[in-house]
Design a protein around this motif. Structure first.
Motif, PDB file in Angstrom:
ATOM      1  N   UNK A  94      12.153 -16.193  22.783  1.00 58.52           N
ATOM      2  CA  UNK A  94      12.217 -15.321  21.617  1.00 58.52           C
ATOM      3  C   UNK A  94      13.101 -15.949  20.552  1.00 58.52           C
ATOM      4  N   UNK A  95      12.682 -15.793  19.305  1.00 56.88           N
ATOM      5  CA  UNK A  95      13.522 -16.228  18.193  1.00 56.88           C
ATOM      6  C   UNK A  95      13.454 -15.182  17.093  1.00 56.88           C
ATOM      7  N   UNK A  96      14.544 -15.045  16.383  1.00 57.76           N
ATOM      8  CA  UNK A  96      14.640 -14.040  15.330  1.00 57.76           C
ATOM      9  C   UNK A  96      14.194 -14.625  13.996  1.00 57.76           C
ATOM     10  N   UNK A  97      13.376 -13.884  13.287  1.00 61.15           N
ATOM     11  CA  UNK A  97      12.939 -14.286  11.953  1.00 61.15           C
ATOM     12  C   UNK A  97      13.542 -13.317  10.938  1.00 61.15           C
ATOM     13  N   UNK A  98      14.454 -13.788  10.082  1.00 66.80           N
ATOM     14  CA  UNK A  98      15.100 -12.880   9.123  1.00 66.80           C
ATOM     15  C   UNK A  98      14.085 -12.276   8.155  1.00 66.80           C
ATOM     16  N   UNK A  99      14.322 -11.035   7.783  1.00 66.79           N
ATOM     17  CA  UNK A  99      13.444 -10.377   6.831  1.00 66.79           C
ATOM     18  C   UNK A  99      13.793 -10.731   5.396  1.00 66.79           C
ATOM     19  N   UNK A 100      12.993 -10.249   4.478  1.00 62.80           N
ATOM     20  CA  UNK A 100      13.206 -10.496   3.055  1.00 62.80           C
ATOM     21  C   UNK A 100      12.441  -9.457   2.253  1.00 62.80           C
ATOM     22  N   UNK A 101      12.735  -9.402   0.965  1.00 63.26           N
ATOM     23  CA  UNK A 101      12.004  -8.558   0.031  1.00 63.26           C
ATOM     24  C   UNK A 101      11.140  -9.446  -0.853  1.00 63.26           C
ATOM     25  N   UNK A 102      10.073  -8.879  -1.348  1.00 60.98           N
ATOM     26  CA  UNK A 102       9.113  -9.669  -2.113  1.00 60.98           C
ATOM     27  C   UNK A 102       8.661  -8.884  -3.350  1.00 60.98           C
ATOM     28  N   UNK A 103       8.472  -9.584  -4.447  1.00 54.63           N
ATOM     29  CA  UNK A 103       7.844  -9.013  -5.641  1.00 54.63           C
ATOM     30  C   UNK A 103       6.521  -9.736  -5.857  1.00 54.63           C
ATOM     31  N   UNK A 104       5.463  -8.958  -6.068  1.00 56.87           N
ATOM     32  CA  UNK A 104       4.115  -9.503  -6.201  1.00 56.87           C
ATOM     33  C   UNK A 104       3.582  -9.141  -7.587  1.00 56.87           C
ATOM     34  N   UNK A 105       3.180 -10.167  -8.337  1.00 55.91           N
ATOM     35  CA  UNK A 105       2.695  -9.986  -9.706  1.00 55.91           C
ATOM     36  C   UNK A 105       1.201 -10.291  -9.771  1.00 55.91           C
ATOM     37  N   UNK A 106       0.434  -9.358 -10.338  1.00 59.77           N
ATOM     38  CA  UNK A 106      -0.994  -9.570 -10.578  1.00 59.77           C
ATOM     39  C   UNK A 106      -1.177  -9.882 -12.070  1.00 59.77           C
ATOM     40  N   UNK A 107      -1.690 -11.064 -12.358  1.00 59.04           N
ATOM     41  CA  UNK A 107      -1.765 -11.561 -13.732  1.00 59.04           C
ATOM     42  C   UNK A 107      -3.208 -11.751 -14.173  1.00 59.04           C
ATOM     43  N   UNK A 108      -3.440 -11.469 -15.439  1.00 59.55           N
ATOM     44  CA  UNK A 108      -4.756 -11.666 -16.054  1.00 59.55           C
ATOM     45  C   UNK A 108      -4.595 -12.358 -17.397  1.00 59.55           C
ATOM     46  N   UNK A 109      -5.680 -12.953 -17.853  1.00 60.96           N
ATOM     47  CA  UNK A 109      -5.743 -13.480 -19.215  1.00 60.96           C
ATOM     48  C   UNK A 109      -6.666 -12.585 -20.016  1.00 60.96           C
ATOM     49  N   UNK A 110      -6.096 -11.835 -20.955  1.00 60.45           N
ATOM     50  CA  UNK A 110      -6.919 -11.035 -21.851  1.00 60.45           C
ATOM     51  C   UNK A 110      -7.639 -11.931 -22.858  1.00 60.45           C
ATOM     52  N   UNK A 111      -6.974 -13.049 -23.196  1.00 58.99           N
ATOM     53  CA  UNK A 111      -7.555 -13.976 -24.173  1.00 58.99           C
ATOM     54  C   UNK A 111      -8.781 -14.687 -23.611  1.00 58.99           C
ATOM     55  N   UNK A 112      -8.645 -15.220 -22.381  1.00 60.60           N
ATOM     56  CA  UNK A 112      -9.744 -15.992 -21.783  1.00 60.60           C
ATOM     57  C   UNK A 112     -10.583 -15.168 -20.813  1.00 60.60           C
ATOM     58  N   UNK A 113     -10.147 -13.941 -20.576  1.00 72.49           N
ATOM     59  CA  UNK A 113     -10.899 -13.005 -19.725  1.00 72.49           C
ATOM     60  C   UNK A 113     -11.136 -13.549 -18.310  1.00 72.49           C
ATOM     61  N   UNK A 114     -10.040 -13.899 -17.643  1.00 74.35           N
ATOM     62  CA  UNK A 114     -10.131 -14.255 -16.232  1.00 74.35           C
ATOM     63  C   UNK A 114      -8.902 -13.760 -15.481  1.00 74.35           C
ATOM     64  N   UNK A 115      -9.005 -13.797 -14.158  1.00 73.65           N
ATOM     65  CA  UNK A 115      -7.963 -13.287 -13.277  1.00 73.65           C
ATOM     66  C   UNK A 115      -8.598 -12.448 -12.180  1.00 73.65           C
ATOM     67  N   UNK A 116      -7.840 -11.903 -11.257  1.00 76.52           N
ATOM     68  CA  UNK A 116      -6.383 -11.978 -11.260  1.00 76.52           C
ATOM     69  C   UNK A 116      -5.856 -13.262 -10.622  1.00 76.52           C
ATOM     70  N   UNK A 117      -4.669 -13.638 -11.040  1.00 77.55           N
ATOM     71  CA  UNK A 117      -3.876 -14.658 -10.377  1.00 77.55           C
ATOM     72  C   UNK A 117      -2.662 -13.929  -9.815  1.00 77.55           C
ATOM     73  N   UNK A 118      -2.392 -14.116  -8.531  1.00 80.86           N
ATOM     74  CA  UNK A 118      -1.312 -13.391  -7.872  1.00 80.86           C
ATOM     75  C   UNK A 118      -0.194 -14.364  -7.521  1.00 80.86           C
ATOM     76  N   UNK A 119       1.022 -14.035  -7.965  1.00 83.66           N
ATOM     77  CA  UNK A 119       2.180 -14.863  -7.617  1.00 83.66           C
ATOM     78  C   UNK A 119       3.221 -13.993  -6.917  1.00 83.66           C
ATOM     79  N   UNK A 120       4.013 -14.637  -6.058  1.00 87.85           N
ATOM     80  CA  UNK A 120       5.019 -13.939  -5.264  1.00 87.85           C
ATOM     81  C   UNK A 120       6.382 -14.605  -5.410  1.00 87.85           C
ATOM     82  N   UNK A 121       7.427 -13.779  -5.428  1.00 87.42           N
ATOM     83  CA  UNK A 121       8.801 -14.243  -5.358  1.00 87.42           C
ATOM     84  C   UNK A 121       9.470 -13.551  -4.181  1.00 87.42           C
ATOM     85  N   UNK A 122      10.363 -14.267  -3.473  1.00 87.45           N
ATOM     86  CA  UNK A 122      11.034 -13.701  -2.310  1.00 87.45           C
ATOM     87  C   UNK A 122      12.546 -13.804  -2.438  1.00 87.45           C
TER      88      UNK A 122
END
Length: 210
Positions: A94-122
């Protein structure tokens, strides 16, 4: 829009020190995302917004995710001497894996009309190291949504123009969307208590009277 692999290679060659990781998605949607290292998150966000092939000018959704500490069990085969005979047996470690918090951003281009692109920060963990850079300076529409993630998950967005409680009141000391959040038994503030809430309010009133 280009593939995530192409975008990753182009962004890492454009921003010195940037590290991106493609995170697969096992759900039915199957939408993979890009995990961004914190030190280069703002520079990468600016790249996504300003690059002529991308023009990601709209953050439609910013959500928080709580990943608690976990224990990972792994099976390994080892050789042991049993009754004078060397045999291969399976052992569980057994090994312990530390937890974390995450922010998830869903991005679109209104100009070029494409997406979503999803990026994450931890964050570094769920306790003392819960900071990450705010992306509101790049996408102003993220302002209230980062505040919500701060309010409900405890993510401290450094550089946010107005980081304060949004749904909970000032002085509230916990984060209701954390997976280890424990509800209080005091529901006296509930003006229209009903069902389980009413029962818990009655129980609390009885305990308080003792």
């Amino acid at each position: 829009m280009e593939t995530l692999e192409q975008l990753k290679a182009r962004a890492e060659s454009s921003i010195s020190g940037l590290h991106l990781e493609i995170i697969p998605n096992g759900s039915a949607a199957g939408q993979p995302s890009l995990l961004v290292d914190q030190d280069h998150a703002v520079a990468f966000a600016s790249f996504l917004r300003e690059d002529p092939q991308l023009r990601m000018d709209y953050a439609s959704n910013v959500t928080g995710v709580d990943w608690p500490d976990t224990v990972i069990k792994e099976s390994v085969k080892v050789k042991q001497l049993i009754d004078g005979v060397e045999k291969e047996v399976e052992q569980t470690t057994e090994r312990s894996k530390p937890g974390y918090l995450e922010a998830v951003y869903h991005l679109y281009s209104m100009e070029l009309k494409h997406g979503p692109l999803i990026i994450r920060l931890r964050t570094g963990d769920r306790n003392s190291n819960v900071t990450m850079p705010s992306l509101t300076p790049i996408w102003r529409g993220a302002e209230f949504q980062e505040r919500e993630a701060y309010d409900l998950y405890g993510i401290n967005f450094q550089g946010h123009p107005d980081l304060r409680r949004l749904l909970m009141w000032e002085g509230f000391k916990d984060f209701p969307m954390r997976k280890d959040y424990v509800e209080p038994d005091d529901y006296e503030y509930e003006p229209t208590a009903h069902d389980e809430v009413l029962e818990r309010a009655k129980q609390h009133a009885g305990n308080a009277a003792k």
